[in-house]
Structure formats: structure tokens, C-alpha cells
Write a protein that holds these residues in place. Structure first.
Motif, PDB file in Angstrom:
ATOM      1  N   ASN A  22       0.843  -1.205   0.000  1.00 29.67           N
ATOM      2  CA  ASN A  22       0.000   0.000   0.000  1.00 29.67           C
ATOM      3  C   ASN A  22       0.878   1.257   0.000  1.00 29.67           C
ATOM      4  OD1 ASN A  22      -2.355   1.538  -0.012  1.00 29.67           O
ATOM      5  ND2 ASN A  22      -2.469   1.589   2.225  1.00 29.67           N
ATOM      6  N   ALA A  23       1.787   1.317  -0.965  1.00 31.24           N
ATOM      7  CA  ALA A  23       2.798   2.388  -1.018  1.00 31.24           C
ATOM      8  C   ALA A  23       2.599   3.277  -2.236  1.00 31.24           C
ATOM      9  CB  ALA A  23       4.198   1.777  -1.038  1.00 31.24           C
ATOM     10  N   ASP A  24       3.102   4.499  -2.119  1.00 31.62           N
ATOM     11  CA  ASP A  24       3.103   5.401  -3.266  1.00 31.62           C
ATOM     12  C   ASP A  24       4.014   4.839  -4.357  1.00 31.62           C
ATOM     13  OD1 ASP A  24       1.425   7.208  -2.013  1.00 31.62           O
ATOM     14  OD2 ASP A  24       3.090   8.363  -1.147  1.00 31.62           O
ATOM     15  N   ILE A  25       3.671   5.118  -5.595  1.00 33.95           N
ATOM     16  CA  ILE A  25       4.477   4.648  -6.719  1.00 33.95           C
ATOM     17  C   ILE A  25       5.687   5.556  -6.903  1.00 33.95           C
ATOM     18  CG2 ILE A  25       4.516   4.292  -9.226  1.00 33.95           C
ATOM     19  CD1 ILE A  25       1.509   3.654  -9.049  1.00 33.95           C
ATOM     20  N   SER A  26       6.860   4.932  -6.980  1.00 36.96           N
ATOM     21  CA  SER A  26       8.085   5.673  -7.271  1.00 36.96           C
ATOM     22  C   SER A  26       9.005   4.773  -8.093  1.00 36.96           C
ATOM     23  CB  SER A  26       8.795   6.105  -5.988  1.00 36.96           C
ATOM     24  OG  SER A  26       9.328   4.980  -5.307  1.00 36.96           O
ATOM     25  N   ILE A  27       9.875   5.388  -8.869  1.00 36.73           N
ATOM     26  CA  ILE A  27      10.817   4.636  -9.688  1.00 36.73           C
ATOM     27  C   ILE A  27      11.707   3.773  -8.809  1.00 36.73           C
ATOM     28  CG2 ILE A  27      12.741   4.814 -11.324  1.00 36.73           C
ATOM     29  CD1 ILE A  27      11.519   7.439 -12.304  1.00 36.73           C
ATOM     30  N   GLU A  28      12.184   4.356  -7.722  1.00 37.11           N
ATOM     31  CA  GLU A  28      13.112   3.654  -6.826  1.00 37.11           C
ATOM     32  C   GLU A  28      12.458   2.432  -6.191  1.00 37.11           C
ATOM     33  OE1 GLU A  28      14.244   7.773  -7.499  1.00 37.11           O
ATOM     34  OE2 GLU A  28      12.399   6.880  -6.682  1.00 37.11           O
ATOM     35  N   LEU A  29      11.186   2.571  -5.779  1.00 32.60           N
ATOM     36  CA  LEU A  29      10.521   1.450  -5.114  1.00 32.60           C
ATOM     37  C   LEU A  29      10.265   0.301  -6.092  1.00 32.60           C
ATOM     38  CD1 LEU A  29       9.234   0.131  -2.695  1.00 32.60           C
ATOM     39  CD2 LEU A  29       7.126   1.410  -3.157  1.00 32.60           C
ATOM     40  N   VAL A  30       9.827   0.629  -7.296  1.00 32.82           N
ATOM     41  CA  VAL A  30       9.579  -0.421  -8.287  1.00 32.82           C
ATOM     42  C   VAL A  30      10.879  -1.164  -8.607  1.00 32.82           C
ATOM     43  CG1 VAL A  30       8.838  -0.908 -10.654  1.00 32.82           C
ATOM     44  CG2 VAL A  30       7.599   0.786  -9.282  1.00 32.82           C
ATOM     45  N   GLU A  31      11.967  -0.433  -8.776  1.00 37.61           N
ATOM     46  CA  GLU A  31      13.257  -1.071  -9.046  1.00 37.61           C
ATOM     47  C   GLU A  31      13.705  -1.915  -7.860  1.00 37.61           C
ATOM     48  OE1 GLU A  31      16.466   1.069 -10.932  1.00 37.61           O
ATOM     49  OE2 GLU A  31      15.099   2.678 -11.511  1.00 37.61           O
ATOM     50  N   ALA A  32      13.467  -1.421  -6.660  1.00 36.21           N
ATOM     51  CA  ALA A  32      13.884  -2.160  -5.455  1.00 36.21           C
ATOM     52  C   ALA A  32      13.118  -3.471  -5.312  1.00 36.21           C
ATOM     53  CB  ALA A  32      13.679  -1.289  -4.215  1.00 36.21           C
ATOM     54  N   ILE A  33      11.834  -3.444  -5.645  1.00 39.45           N
ATOM     55  CA  ILE A  33      11.014  -4.653  -5.528  1.00 39.45           C
ATOM     56  C   ILE A  33      11.583  -5.774  -6.382  1.00 39.45           C
ATOM     57  CG2 ILE A  33       8.761  -5.650  -6.135  1.00 39.45           C
ATOM     58  CD1 ILE A  33       7.490  -2.997  -5.255  1.00 39.45           C
ATOM     59  N   PHE A  34      12.020  -5.438  -7.611  1.00 40.13           N
ATOM     60  CA  PHE A  34      12.460  -6.468  -8.550  1.00 40.13           C
ATOM     61  C   PHE A  34      13.984  -6.622  -8.617  1.00 40.13           C
ATOM     62  CE2 PHE A  34       8.225  -5.250 -10.093  1.00 40.13           C
ATOM     63  CZ  PHE A  34       7.621  -6.502 -10.059  1.00 40.13           C
ATOM     64  N   PHE A  35      14.709  -6.003  -7.667  1.00 41.88           N
ATOM     65  CA  PHE A  35      16.151  -6.211  -7.573  1.00 41.88           C
ATOM     66  C   PHE A  35      16.407  -7.678  -7.228  1.00 41.88           C
ATOM     67  CE2 PHE A  35      20.128  -6.089  -5.007  1.00 41.88           C
ATOM     68  CZ  PHE A  35      20.983  -5.738  -6.040  1.00 41.88           C
ATOM     69  N   LYS A  36      17.371  -8.294  -7.904  1.00 37.63           N
ATOM     70  CA  LYS A  36      17.563  -9.750  -7.802  1.00 37.63           C
ATOM     71  C   LYS A  36      17.771 -10.249  -6.382  1.00 37.63           C
ATOM     72  CE  LYS A  36      19.298 -10.753 -12.440  1.00 37.63           C
ATOM     73  NZ  LYS A  36      20.433 -11.284 -13.243  1.00 37.63           N
ATOM     74  N   ASN A  37      18.467  -9.482  -5.548  1.00 36.91           N
ATOM     75  CA  ASN A  37      18.753  -9.935  -4.190  1.00 36.91           C
ATOM     76  C   ASN A  37      17.640  -9.618  -3.196  1.00 36.91           C
ATOM     77  OD1 ASN A  37      21.245 -10.939  -4.977  1.00 36.91           O
ATOM     78  ND2 ASN A  37      22.280  -8.985  -4.624  1.00 36.91           N
ATOM     79  N   ASN A  38      16.581  -8.986  -3.678  1.00 37.35           N
ATOM     80  CA  ASN A  38      15.447  -8.681  -2.808  1.00 37.35           C
ATOM     81  C   ASN A  38      14.618  -9.953  -2.618  1.00 37.35           C
ATOM     82  OD1 ASN A  38      13.056  -7.712  -1.605  1.00 37.35           O
ATOM     83  ND2 ASN A  38      13.233  -5.762  -2.663  1.00 37.35           N
ATOM     84  N   PRO A  39      14.302 -10.327  -1.368  1.00 39.29           N
ATOM     85  CA  PRO A  39      13.552 -11.574  -1.140  1.00 39.29           C
ATOM     86  C   PRO A  39      12.141 -11.562  -1.734  1.00 39.29           C
ATOM     87  CG  PRO A  39      13.782 -10.309   0.898  1.00 39.29           C
ATOM     88  CD  PRO A  39      14.689  -9.672  -0.103  1.00 39.29           C
ATOM     89  N   ILE A  40      11.615 -10.392  -2.109  1.00 42.89           N
ATOM     90  CA  ILE A  40      10.264 -10.355  -2.684  1.00 42.89           C
ATOM     91  C   ILE A  40      10.289 -10.076  -4.189  1.00 42.89           C
ATOM     92  CG2 ILE A  40       9.202  -9.625  -0.511  1.00 42.89           C
ATOM     93  CD1 ILE A  40       9.008  -6.789  -1.690  1.00 42.89           C
ATOM     94  N   HIS A  41      11.451 -10.289  -4.836  1.00 42.58           N
ATOM     95  CA  HIS A  41      11.527  -9.966  -6.267  1.00 42.58           C
ATOM     96  C   HIS A  41      10.775 -10.975  -7.132  1.00 42.58           C
ATOM     97  CE1 HIS A  41      14.659 -13.071  -6.479  1.00 42.58           C
ATOM     98  NE2 HIS A  41      14.512 -13.040  -7.795  1.00 42.58           N
ATOM     99  N   ASP A  42      10.588 -12.202  -6.624  1.00 43.67           N
ATOM    100  CA  ASP A  42       9.792 -13.182  -7.363  1.00 43.67           C
ATOM    101  C   ASP A  42       8.316 -12.820  -7.266  1.00 43.67           C
ATOM    102  OD1 ASP A  42      11.777 -14.827  -8.377  1.00 43.67           O
ATOM    103  OD2 ASP A  42      11.912 -16.004  -6.533  1.00 43.67           O
ATOM    104  N   GLY A  43       7.565 -13.185  -8.276  1.00 46.69           N
ATOM    105  CA  GLY A  43       6.148 -12.874  -8.266  1.00 46.69           C
ATOM    106  C   GLY A  43       5.872 -11.510  -8.893  1.00 46.69           C
ATOM    107  N   ALA A  44       4.656 -11.028  -8.713  1.00 52.97           N
ATOM    108  CA  ALA A  44       4.223  -9.798  -9.376  1.00 52.97           C
ATOM    109  C   ALA A  44       3.956  -8.692  -8.373  1.00 52.97           C
ATOM    110  CB  ALA A  44       2.945 -10.070 -10.176  1.00 52.97           C
TER     111      ALA A  44
END
Length: 259
Positions: A152-174
Motif C-alpha cells: 500500500n505504497a506510493d508509486i516511485s521509480i526507486e521502489l519499483v526497481e527495489a522490488i524487482f532487484f535480484k537480491n530482494n527476497p520479494i523480487h519473485d512474483g508480481a
């Protein structure tokens, strides 16, 4: 009471009005069926059934009894076969009706937020990171959000990139975008039963997941390929492969009613 109403209508000038209403309702029914099956694997089958229906009608007009009997039996079995073979398309159509997609206007997405998501998507593509971003329209995606990591977060370029960063534990999925906010991440989508191929290339799990959710809802999905670095758009069971930024923005504008 129903008999009296029917008798009154049949013996008055009102019957011609109701004949017209009957024709209009049938036309609407055929139009809804056309929308449900257009650009799906059921489209050619339905077109074939319409041709066979016309042949059957002409056989009855010219008194071809045997041919009429054969087609009558075929339609009895064929309708059951359609229900079995095209369960996904039927579920998709019923979900559209249940989501009242014909009776309410889709939520309009903000242009600035769409531009941020596109910028983040192309940054991820350049870095060789994959991404799967789902935009909710009329049909609710809460069942997916409930099983995902809620943000439930505001949309930002940095957050979207952080979500799908390979070492992020939540990068899998949508990541699921709902009403101009990132509602959730790490959402797992149903895979399509079809085997999607583009230019003789077998597509991966992200594309299959995008097609799967698009077959069940009216969501629009952005797919960033980790292998090819291409960015594709999926909606209504249709995959538009490897679009540039201008093409993506134009299509998102049409599909998401960007304000």
C-alpha cells in the motif's frame, strides 16, 4: 396472471414493440458473446458454429430432413464440448459480468505514475532484471493481494526497481498496482494452460503468469523479460511482445484510461 399478460400482449399492438425488444436483446446477447471470445482461442470455434447454424437453418428452409437431423444432434453434443474445452473463456466472461465491467467506468490511472512505472521498467530491462507488474481494472485482485506481501505504497521509480532487484527476497512474483498505489508485491499468478511462443521462442514463467491472470480477469500486465530484456504488454489473453516506450505508453493509455 402470466397467461393473462401474455394473452394481452399477443392480442394488442404492444406485441410489435415486444418483438422489437426481443430482437434487440438477442443482438445484445450475440454482441456480449463476441466480446468474450474475440481474440481468444475460442473465436474461430464460435465462428465455425455460426456457419454451421446458418447451414442448419437453410437445410430446414429447403426441407433437407436428414441433414437437419445430423446437425441437430451435432449441436446437442457440440454445446457440451464447448463448455468443457473453453472453461477459461467462460469463466473470464462471467467474471467480467460479475465485476460489472459493462456498467461502470474503469479507474483512471495517473499519467505521472504510469511514466514512473515505465521508467523503472526500462531501467530494470537495461540492468537485466525481470519484472511482472499487474494493473487492476474492474475485476478485483484482492484474492491475490491477500496471499502476497502487502505494501500500500506510493508509486516511485526507486521502489519499483527495489522490488524487482535480484537480491530482494520479494523480487519473485508480481507487483500489483491498484488505484495509483503499489498494493502488494511477490504476488503469485495462475499460469496459462497454453504454451505461448513468439518468433519460435518459448516464453518463460513471467509471460505464462501474465497470460494466466489476463485470461481470468481484465487486468493489464507489464512483463520485463530477464533473458531478452524485452518489455511486453498482456491483456485479455493477448500478448503484445517487445514494445518500445512510445508503444507501451500509447497502449497503456488506451487500456487503463490514463488521466
Amino acid at each position: 396472471m402470466l397467461y393473462n399478460i401474455n394473452n394481452f400482449i399477443s392480442n394488442s399492438a404492444w406485441k410489435y414493440i415486444f418483438y422489437g425488444i426481443d430482437i434487440i436483446l438477442v443482438a445484445i446477447l450475440f454482441y456480449l458473446v463476441y466480446i468474450f471470445v474475440y481474440n481468444t482461442r475460442a473465436y474461430s470455434v464460435v465462428a465455425g458454429f455460426i456457419i454451421l447454424f446458418f447451414i442448419t437453418f437453410m437445410a430446414r428452409v429447403f426441407g433437407l430432413t436428414t441433414l437437419s437431423w445430423i446437425f441437430d444432434k451435432f449441436f446437442q453434443v457440440g454445446l457440451i464440448a464447448i463448455v468443457v474445452l473453453f472453461q477459461a473463456e467462460i469463466r473470464h466472461g462471467l467474471r467480467i459480468l460479475g465485476g460489472r465491467a459493462f456498467f461502470k467506468k474503469s479507474f483512471g490511472y495517473d499519467e505521472n505514475n504510469i511514466q514512473k512505472i515505465l521508467s523503472a521498467s526500462f531501467n530494470l530491462s537495461y540492468k537485466g532484471h525481470g519484472a511482472l507488474i499487474v494493473f487492476q481494472k474492474n475485476i478485483s485482485l484482492h484474492s491475490l493481494i491477500d496471499r502476497a506481501v502487502k505494501l500500500n505504497a506510493d508509486i516511485s521509480i526507486e521502489l519499483v526497481e527495489a522490488i524487482f532487484f535480484k537480491n530482494n527476497p520479494i523480487h519473485d512474483g508480481a507487483a500489483i498496482i491498484m488505484e495509483n498505489r503499489i498494493a502488494a508485491a511477490s504476488a503469485y499468478l495462475p499460469l496459462t494452460e497454453m504454451e505461448p511462443k513468439i518468433k519460435n521462442r518459448r516464453l518463460g514463467t513471467r509471460h505464462r503468469a501474465a497470460l494466466g491472470i489476463s485470461e481470468q480477469t481484465d487486468a493489464v500486465i507489464l512483463v520485463v523479460s530477464e533473458e531478452t530484456q524485452s518489455i511486453s504488454l498482456v491483456h485479455n489473453g493477448i500478448l503484445e511482445y517487445d514494445l518500445n516506450r512510445d508503444e507501451l505508453y500509447a497502449r497503456l493509455g488506451e487500456l487503463l484510461e490514463i488521466k
